[in-house]
Design a protein around this motif. Sequence first.
Motif, PDB file in Angstrom:
ATOM      1  N   ASP A   1      70.938  67.560  38.907  1.00  0.00           N
ATOM      2  CA  ASP A   1      70.421  68.818  38.370  1.00  0.00           C
ATOM      3  C   ASP A   1      69.183  69.330  39.097  1.00  0.00           C
ATOM      4  O   ASP A   1      68.773  70.479  38.874  1.00  0.00           O
ATOM      5  CB  ASP A   1      70.105  68.675  36.877  1.00  0.00           C
ATOM      6  CG  ASP A   1      71.375  68.608  36.031  1.00  0.00           C
ATOM      7  OD1 ASP A   1      72.433  68.986  36.562  1.00  0.00           O
ATOM      8  OD2 ASP A   1      71.297  68.174  34.872  1.00  0.00           O
ATOM      9  N   ASN A   2      68.573  68.508  39.926  1.00  0.00           N
ATOM     10  CA  ASN A   2      67.380  68.958  40.645  1.00  0.00           C
ATOM     11  C   ASN A   2      67.681  70.063  41.652  1.00  0.00           C
ATOM     12  O   ASN A   2      66.766  70.710  42.161  1.00  0.00           O
ATOM     13  CB  ASN A   2      66.719  67.782  41.360  1.00  0.00           C
ATOM     14  CG  ASN A   2      65.904  66.922  40.409  1.00  0.00           C
ATOM     15  OD1 ASN A   2      64.762  67.227  40.100  1.00  0.00           O
ATOM     16  ND2 ASN A   2      66.505  65.843  39.926  1.00  0.00           N
ATOM     17  N   SER A   3      68.956  70.282  41.972  1.00  0.00           N
ATOM     18  CA  SER A   3      69.302  71.377  42.871  1.00  0.00           C
ATOM     19  C   SER A   3      68.890  72.729  42.292  1.00  0.00           C
ATOM     20  O   SER A   3      68.744  73.710  43.016  1.00  0.00           O
ATOM     21  CB  SER A   3      70.809  71.369  43.150  1.00  0.00           C
ATOM     22  OG  SER A   3      71.544  71.499  41.939  1.00  0.00           O
ATOM     23  N   LYS A   4      68.676  72.777  40.952  1.00  0.00           N
ATOM     24  CA  LYS A   4      68.219  74.017  40.321  1.00  0.00           C
ATOM     25  C   LYS A   4      66.801  74.399  40.758  1.00  0.00           C
ATOM     26  O   LYS A   4      66.367  75.529  40.564  1.00  0.00           O
ATOM     27  CB  LYS A   4      68.262  73.871  38.804  1.00  0.00           C
ATOM     28  CG  LYS A   4      69.666  73.651  38.243  1.00  0.00           C
ATOM     29  CD  LYS A   4      69.637  73.443  36.739  1.00  0.00           C
ATOM     30  CE  LYS A   4      71.031  73.208  36.173  1.00  0.00           C
ATOM     31  NZ  LYS A   4      71.018  72.959  34.714  1.00  0.00           N
ATOM     32  N   LEU A   5      66.086  73.435  41.339  1.00  0.00           N
ATOM     33  CA  LEU A   5      64.719  73.715  41.797  1.00  0.00           C
ATOM     34  C   LEU A   5      64.690  74.397  43.160  1.00  0.00           C
ATOM     35  O   LEU A   5      63.618  74.753  43.650  1.00  0.00           O
ATOM     36  CB  LEU A   5      63.930  72.399  41.883  1.00  0.00           C
ATOM     37  CG  LEU A   5      63.756  71.612  40.581  1.00  0.00           C
ATOM     38  CD1 LEU A   5      63.064  70.281  40.869  1.00  0.00           C
ATOM     39  CD2 LEU A   5      62.958  72.424  39.571  1.00  0.00           C
ATOM     40  N   GLU A   6      65.861  74.584  43.773  1.00  0.00           N
ATOM     41  CA  GLU A   6      65.915  75.120  45.131  1.00  0.00           C
ATOM     42  C   GLU A   6      65.264  76.499  45.263  1.00  0.00           C
ATOM     43  O   GLU A   6      64.511  76.729  46.230  1.00  0.00           O
ATOM     44  CB  GLU A   6      67.367  75.169  45.596  1.00  0.00           C
ATOM     45  CG  GLU A   6      67.513  75.359  47.091  1.00  0.00           C
ATOM     46  CD  GLU A   6      68.945  75.120  47.530  1.00  0.00           C
ATOM     47  OE1 GLU A   6      69.578  76.085  48.002  1.00  0.00           O
ATOM     48  OE2 GLU A   6      69.431  73.986  47.390  1.00  0.00           O
ATOM     49  N   PRO A   7      65.491  77.456  44.364  1.00  0.00           N
ATOM     50  CA  PRO A   7      64.819  78.764  44.507  1.00  0.00           C
ATOM     51  C   PRO A   7      63.291  78.645  44.506  1.00  0.00           C
ATOM     52  O   PRO A   7      62.612  79.324  45.294  1.00  0.00           O
ATOM     53  CB  PRO A   7      65.318  79.549  43.291  1.00  0.00           C
ATOM     54  CG  PRO A   7      66.626  78.932  42.958  1.00  0.00           C
ATOM     55  CD  PRO A   7      66.445  77.466  43.248  1.00  0.00           C
ATOM     56  N   GLN A   8      62.735  77.799  43.656  1.00  0.00           N
ATOM     57  CA  GLN A   8      61.282  77.629  43.629  1.00  0.00           C
ATOM     58  C   GLN A   8      60.795  76.923  44.886  1.00  0.00           C
ATOM     59  O   GLN A   8      59.734  77.250  45.430  1.00  0.00           O
ATOM     60  CB  GLN A   8      60.869  76.824  42.395  1.00  0.00           C
ATOM     61  CG  GLN A   8      59.361  76.717  42.203  1.00  0.00           C
ATOM     62  CD  GLN A   8      58.697  78.072  42.035  1.00  0.00           C
ATOM     63  OE1 GLN A   8      59.141  78.899  41.242  1.00  0.00           O
ATOM     64  NE2 GLN A   8      57.627  78.313  42.799  1.00  0.00           N
ATOM     65  N   PHE A   9      61.576  75.954  45.349  1.00  0.00           N
ATOM     66  CA  PHE A   9      61.256  75.246  46.593  1.00  0.00           C
ATOM     67  C   PHE A   9      61.206  76.231  47.759  1.00  0.00           C
ATOM     68  O   PHE A   9      60.299  76.198  48.597  1.00  0.00           O
ATOM     69  CB  PHE A   9      62.308  74.161  46.826  1.00  0.00           C
ATOM     70  CG  PHE A   9      62.046  73.272  48.002  1.00  0.00           C
ATOM     71  CD1 PHE A   9      60.802  72.719  48.237  1.00  0.00           C
ATOM     72  CD2 PHE A   9      63.075  72.970  48.893  1.00  0.00           C
ATOM     73  CE1 PHE A   9      60.570  71.894  49.317  1.00  0.00           C
ATOM     74  CE2 PHE A   9      62.850  72.144  49.977  1.00  0.00           C
ATOM     75  CZ  PHE A   9      61.597  71.601  50.191  1.00  0.00           C
ATOM     76  N   ASN A  10      62.164  77.136  47.807  1.00  0.00           N
ATOM     77  CA  ASN A  10      62.212  78.155  48.854  1.00  0.00           C
ATOM     78  C   ASN A  10      61.022  79.102  48.752  1.00  0.00           C
ATOM     79  O   ASN A  10      60.426  79.489  49.766  1.00  0.00           O
ATOM     80  CB  ASN A  10      63.523  78.937  48.747  1.00  0.00           C
ATOM     81  CG  ASN A  10      63.746  79.841  49.928  1.00  0.00           C
ATOM     82  OD1 ASN A  10      63.950  79.378  51.041  1.00  0.00           O
ATOM     83  ND2 ASN A  10      63.708  81.146  49.696  1.00  0.00           N
TER      84      ASN A  10
END
Length: 227
Positions: free
Chosen positions: A197-206
């Motif tokens: 589920d950590n893939s949901k953090l991708e927009p914030q990471f970007n």
Amino acid sequence: MKKLLTFMLLAFPVMLMAQEQPPAEASAYKAPISYQVTAGTQGIGGDFRYGFLNNLSARLGASFAVVNANADYSFSGFTSTSSQKVNFSNVHLLADLVPFKSMQGFRIVGGAGYLFKADGNVTVTPTGNYNFANYNLTGAEIGTLDMNVGWKGVAPYLGFGLFKAFPSNFFNFNLDLGTYYLTQPSTRIIGTNLLTDNSKLEPQFNENLKGYRWLPVLQLNFNFRIK
């Protein structure tokens, strides 16, 4: 009349040759060519350098940088191992301009590079044993987290150089200081097992990394004159 005709026949080829010869000043400049081995913040590489004018030269080359590191981390009861990898590889075309005749050792450098490999990667793997809702889990059962950022593409370059572009005889060294302006980075987060589920953090990471677009260059060049 015969003497005059003979003189004209002999003199005519000489006159043609004289007309074909360039002026002494124009033919005095001989374009230098050199090869340089490079080492610095953008890795190791090499350039071919050609001097178009006394104050203008161009270089075509490539550089490669691969860095790997491993570390162990522990915080708030969580332990893990991580591996980091940075890979920057580029081809570039740069021009060196000497703006002042009295300062042959100072050059303005501009151009661009194409980064066909420009990635930073961090992989985090939990270690040890953990208790979640009365379940005992190992680090392997929790999974791994892989975070990647990339800047592949064309990057303009601007900087300056110190010391002469070409050796007076066979060898010299010079320095480059400048920066590439990279494309806006693309990011990716991939988790396995319980970390999926950590893939949901991708927009914030970007969003957090979108401003990281400057690649500083500090480079030492070992320059060998070919011509």
